[in-house]
Motif scaffolding. Sequence first.
Motif, PDB file in Angstrom:
ATOM      1  N   TYR A  37      15.788   3.027  54.617  1.00  0.00           N
ATOM      2  CA  TYR A  37      17.121   2.916  55.197  1.00  0.00           C
ATOM      3  C   TYR A  37      18.133   3.631  54.318  1.00  0.00           C
ATOM      4  O   TYR A  37      18.020   3.648  53.092  1.00  0.00           O
ATOM      5  N   LEU A  47      18.111   3.343  59.812  1.00  0.00           N
ATOM      6  CA  LEU A  47      16.700   3.656  59.582  1.00  0.00           C
ATOM      7  C   LEU A  47      16.500   5.162  59.548  1.00  0.00           C
ATOM      8  O   LEU A  47      16.898   5.866  60.490  1.00  0.00           O
ATOM      9  N   TYR A  50      10.269   5.485  59.368  1.00  0.00           N
ATOM     10  CA  TYR A  50       9.526   4.301  59.766  1.00  0.00           C
ATOM     11  C   TYR A  50       8.032   4.577  59.692  1.00  0.00           C
ATOM     12  O   TYR A  50       7.605   5.742  59.744  1.00  0.00           O
ATOM     13  N   TYR A  88      17.203   2.282  50.661  1.00  0.00           N
ATOM     14  CA  TYR A  88      16.386   1.092  50.480  1.00  0.00           C
ATOM     15  C   TYR A  88      15.026   1.274  51.147  1.00  0.00           C
ATOM     16  O   TYR A  88      14.933   1.776  52.270  1.00  0.00           O
ATOM     17  N   TRP A  92       6.541  -5.344  54.667  1.00  0.00           N
ATOM     18  CA  TRP A  92       6.082  -6.723  54.802  1.00  0.00           C
ATOM     19  C   TRP A  92       5.326  -7.105  53.532  1.00  0.00           C
ATOM     20  O   TRP A  92       4.601  -6.295  52.962  1.00  0.00           O
ATOM     21  N   LEU A  96       4.770 -13.368  50.318  1.00  0.00           N
ATOM     22  CA  LEU A  96       6.058 -13.967  50.657  1.00  0.00           C
ATOM     23  C   LEU A  96       6.121 -14.397  52.125  1.00  0.00           C
ATOM     24  O   LEU A  96       6.954 -15.216  52.502  1.00  0.00           O
ATOM     25  N   GLY A  97       5.245 -13.833  52.938  1.00  0.00           N
ATOM     26  CA  GLY A  97       5.259 -14.191  54.352  1.00  0.00           C
ATOM     27  C   GLY A  97       6.451 -13.649  55.093  1.00  0.00           C
ATOM     28  O   GLY A  97       6.945 -14.263  56.061  1.00  0.00           O
ATOM     29  N   GLY A  98       6.951 -12.512  54.675  1.00  0.00           N
ATOM     30  CA  GLY A  98       8.085 -11.877  55.341  1.00  0.00           C
ATOM     31  C   GLY A  98       8.297 -10.482  54.810  1.00  0.00           C
ATOM     32  O   GLY A  98       7.570 -10.004  53.939  1.00  0.00           O
ATOM     33  N   ARG A  99       9.284  -9.836  55.375  1.00  0.00           N
ATOM     34  CA  ARG A  99       9.596  -8.499  54.885  1.00  0.00           C
ATOM     35  C   ARG A  99      10.485  -8.601  53.651  1.00  0.00           C
ATOM     36  O   ARG A  99      11.170  -9.610  53.436  1.00  0.00           O
ATOM     37  N   PHE A 101      13.082  -6.052  51.024  1.00  0.00           N
ATOM     38  CA  PHE A 101      13.706  -4.783  50.675  1.00  0.00           C
ATOM     39  C   PHE A 101      13.514  -4.503  49.185  1.00  0.00           C
ATOM     40  O   PHE A 101      13.452  -5.431  48.369  1.00  0.00           O
ATOM     41  N   GLY A 103      15.213  -2.958  45.716  1.00  0.00           N
ATOM     42  CA  GLY A 103      16.540  -3.227  45.173  1.00  0.00           C
ATOM     43  C   GLY A 103      17.592  -2.190  45.520  1.00  0.00           C
ATOM     44  O   GLY A 103      18.786  -2.424  45.329  1.00  0.00           O
TER      45      GLY A 103
END
Lengths: 110, 118
Positions: A37, A47, A50, A88, A92, A96-99, A101, A103
């Motif tokens: 991004y 975006l 991808y 950025y 996934w 952590l079970g998620g997306r 970013f 730093g």
Amino acid sequence: QSVLTQPPSASGTPGQRITISCSGGSSNIGSHNVYWYQQFPGAAPKLIIYRNDQRPSGVPDRFSGSKSGTSASLAISGLRSEDEADYYCLAWDDTLGGRVFGGGTKLTVL
Amino acid sequence: EVQLVESGGGLVKPGESRRLSCAASGFTFSNAWLTWVRQAPGKGLEWVGRIKSKADGGTADYAAPVRGRFAFSRDDSQKTLYLQMNSLTVEDTGIYFCTTAVSGADYWGQGTLVTVSS
């Protein structure tokens, strides 16, 4: 402290090619797609890459993405002053079970 | 034209609750997976979570810092996404964006600012 590590800053001169790295691990970049991004001050992110290396319609081909193992890179060729922004990476993460970013990297065009 | 408009931000005290909304137009809302991203002042982007379309199960995934305190919901008839935030802390301060992908392109709202302070 993100699990995706980016350099806090990068710089280049007009016309130059620069790369921004995004380093992760087997639970994120190693097994999932990476997204990149671009964000200008005061604006929503946009975006630009991808699925590791695909460019959305309208994004100049000066922007390219790549992935190898547990690291990804964003390259910008023919650097322009209007490329000065924050960048950025996103992926996934299974642990952590998620997306998550990275730093973020502040790109300065000298 | 795809549009996402967040609302509901403001000043809240630590421990309080707040509900944000994201009103959508210009695409088939019921088919969309919707994501919340936040950004603390002067800081980077933070993925808050996402909710799938009902056709894909309608389930939600949350980032660890908000799991158990935040809840997403969607009203497909009203084309609106909600973010219920409970037990707010100062670390929840930031601009909250909703975002989605439509036909390969991503769209973001302008964001709504939530400030948690006593």
